[in-house]
Design a protein around this motif. Sequence first.
Motif, short mmCIF file in Angstrom:
data_model
loop_
_atom_site.label_atom_id
_atom_site.label_comp_id
_atom_site.label_asym_id
_atom_site.label_seq_id
_atom_site.Cartn_x
_atom_site.Cartn_y
_atom_site.Cartn_z
N TYR A 62 0.82 -1.21 0.00
CA TYR A 62 0.00 0.00 0.00
C TYR A 62 0.86 1.27 0.00
O TYR A 62 0.54 2.24 -0.67
CB TYR A 62 -0.92 0.02 1.22
N THR A 63 1.92 1.24 0.78
CA THR A 63 2.81 2.41 0.82
C THR A 63 3.43 2.68 -0.54
O THR A 63 3.53 3.83 -0.99
CB THR A 63 3.90 2.22 1.87
N ALA A 66 0.80 4.16 -2.78
CA ALA A 66 0.56 5.56 -2.41
C ALA A 66 1.65 6.47 -2.95
O ALA A 66 1.37 7.57 -3.44
CB ALA A 66 0.47 5.68 -0.89
N SER A 69 1.16 6.96 -6.66
CA SER A 69 -0.02 7.75 -7.04
C SER A 69 0.28 9.23 -7.06
O SER A 69 -0.33 9.98 -7.84
CB SER A 69 -1.17 7.47 -6.07
N GLU A 71 -0.61 11.40 -5.01
CA GLU A 71 -1.81 12.13 -4.59
C GLU A 71 -1.85 12.37 -3.09
O GLU A 71 -2.89 12.77 -2.56
CB GLU A 71 -3.05 11.34 -5.01
N LYS A 73 -1.69 10.17 -0.74
CA LYS A 73 -2.38 9.11 -0.02
C LYS A 73 -1.42 8.38 0.92
O LYS A 73 -0.20 8.48 0.79
CB LYS A 73 -3.01 8.11 -1.00
N THR A 74 -2.00 7.63 1.84
CA THR A 74 -1.21 6.78 2.74
C THR A 74 -1.78 5.38 2.70
O THR A 74 -2.83 5.12 2.08
CB THR A 74 -1.27 7.30 4.18
N GLU A 75 -1.12 4.47 3.37
CA GLU A 75 -1.60 3.08 3.46
C GLU A 75 -3.00 3.02 4.06
O GLU A 75 -3.82 2.16 3.70
CB GLU A 75 -0.64 2.25 4.29
N ASP A 76 -3.31 3.94 4.99
CA ASP A 76 -4.62 3.94 5.64
C ASP A 76 -5.74 4.23 4.66
O ASP A 76 -6.86 3.72 4.80
CB ASP A 76 -4.66 4.97 6.78
N ASP A 77 -5.49 5.08 3.67
CA ASP A 77 -6.51 5.37 2.67
C ASP A 77 -6.95 4.11 1.94
O ASP A 77 -8.14 3.91 1.69
CB ASP A 77 -5.99 6.39 1.65
N TYR A 78 -5.98 3.27 1.62
CA TYR A 78 -6.31 2.04 0.89
C TYR A 78 -6.96 1.00 1.79
O TYR A 78 -7.85 0.26 1.37
CB TYR A 78 -5.05 1.47 0.25
N ARG A 82 -11.71 2.54 1.38
CA ARG A 82 -12.26 1.98 0.14
C ARG A 82 -13.44 1.07 0.47
O ARG A 82 -13.48 0.45 1.53
CB ARG A 82 -11.20 1.19 -0.63
#
Length: 258
Positions: A62-63, A66, A69, A71, A73-78, A82
Motif C-alpha cells: 500500500y505504501t 501511495a 499515485s 496524490e 495518499k497513505t496506506e490507511d486510505d487504501y 475503500r
Amino acid sequence: MTINTQNDSTADIIEYALRLGDDSLILGHRLSEWASNGPFLEEDIALGNVALDYLGRARMYYTYAAELSGEGKTEDDYAYLRDERDFSNHLLNELPKGDFAYTIVRQLFIDVFNALYLPLLQQSADENLAAIASKSIKETRYHLRRSQDWCIRLGDGTEESHQRMQKSLGELWGYVHELFEQDALEDRLIEQDIAVDSSGLKDKWLAQITETLNKATLAVPDAEWAVRGGRKGYHTEHLGHLLSVMQSVHRRYPGAKW
C-alpha cells in the motif's frame, strides 16, 4: 516521490500493488480473528504472528502504491477508506475463518502458492516489488512449514480431525482456480517483466499439494466447480462484513491519531 499517474504503466503497477496488498490485508485480518480463539495458547500466538506478517506485507504494498499515485495518499486510505467493490483480493482470502481445519487447509493452499509466486516476484523488473518479495519470502517459508505440519497432523490424526480436514478441502477447492488466472493488466506487466505469470504455477502447486495430502492420508478433491471474480471487485457477502468491522473505528473518527 511524485509520479504522473497518467502514465499507463505506472497506473498498472499501482493496481497490481493494490491487488497484492489486498490479498495480504484481508487474509491477515482473517487470521487475526483467531486471537484468543486458538486451540491452545501457543497456537494463539503463532497465528497472531502469521497475521502480523501479512499485515506488514500489506503495508509495504500500500505504501508503494501511495508513493506512485503522487496524490498524498497513505496506506490507511487504501485499507480503511475503500468500499467492497474497490478491493481486488482473491475470494479465498476473504472467506470466514471457519474451524481450525478450515483455516489450515486455506493456509496450505495459499502458502504453497506464495512459496512459488514470491521467488518469481523477486525477479521483477520493478525494484520495489522485488524488494517486498525478498522480505516476504522468508516469512512464507515458515508459514508453509507450519501449514504442512498441521495438515499432516490433523489429516493423519483422529477420525474427527481427518473428517474435518477432508470436508474443508472440498469446501475450499473451487476457490483455488482464481489464483492461477490473470487479466489484461497483469498480461501487460508480464510483458514488461514486472508481474508474475501465475498461470504457469498450477501444475507445481498441485504436485506439492498432492504430496502433502498423501502424507496426511487425505484425498485430492475432484470437484469441478469454480468461483472467481475477486480481481474484478466481485466478492462474497463475507467481505462486506469483514470491512465493516475492520474499518469502523477509522471511519467513525476520520483523521484521528493514536
